[in-house]
Design an enzyme around this catalytic site. Sequence first.
Site, PDB file in Angstrom:
ATOM      1  CD  GLU A  81       3.143   7.152  -4.381  1.00 15.92           C
ATOM      2  OE1 GLU A  81       3.031   6.404  -5.366  1.00 15.92           O
ATOM      3  OE2 GLU A  81       4.215   7.690  -4.071  1.00 15.92           O
ATOM      4  CB  ILE A  82      -0.034   6.116   2.451  1.00 14.34           C
ATOM      5  CG1 ILE A  82       1.307   6.230   3.184  1.00 14.34           C
ATOM      6  CG2 ILE A  82      -0.924   5.049   3.083  1.00 14.34           C
ATOM      7  CD1 ILE A  82       1.195   6.751   4.598  1.00 14.34           C
ATOM      8  CB  CYS A  83      -2.185   3.655  -2.404  1.00 15.95           C
ATOM      9  SG  CYS A  83      -1.004   4.659  -3.309  1.00 15.95           S
ATOM     10  CB  VAL A  84      -4.956   2.811   2.757  1.00 16.43           C
ATOM     11  CG1 VAL A  84      -3.682   1.996   2.957  1.00 16.43           C
ATOM     12  CG2 VAL A  84      -4.834   4.152   3.437  1.00 16.43           C
TER      13      VAL A  84
ATOM     14  CG  ASN B 118      -2.029  -1.016   1.100  1.00 11.74           C
ATOM     15  OD1 ASN B 118      -2.335  -1.501   0.020  1.00 11.74           O
ATOM     16  ND2 ASN B 118      -2.606  -1.377   2.220  1.00 11.74           N
TER      17      ASN B 118
END
Length: 111
Positions: free
Chosen positions: A90-93, A84
Site C-alpha cells: 500500500e502506498i502511503c503518501v 512510503n
Amino acid sequence: NVENLPPQTLRLLCREVSLLSADPPDGIKVFPNDEDVTDVQVAIEGPEGTPYAGGLFRMKLVLGKDFPAAPPKGFFLTKIFHPNVGPSGEICVNVLKRDWSAELGLRHVLL
C-alpha cells in the site's frame, strides 16, 4: 465496482484512463482494465540516478465509488522497499490522503 459508480464518474474515469493510455507520463505505461475501469494497472520504470534505476515496478490504483471526491488507493504489486510503501504494497503518501483534491486526477498521482 463499476456498477457502483454514477454515470458522470464513469465517463470521467473512461476519459482520464483513455488519455493516460494514449499519452502516458514519461517512464509510465498504463494498462486499462476493459472489464473494470476502476482498476488501473501501471508499470513504472525506475528513475535514473536512484536505487530503483533499471527496475520495472508494477502498481495499481483502485478507485472507489466516491472518486474523484475521494482519492484512489495505490498499491505496488512488485515488492519494493520504500518508506512510503507498506509491507503489503500500500502506498502511503499525502496526495492519496489529506492533500487529495478532485482536481488532481490520476496523472498527478502517477507522477
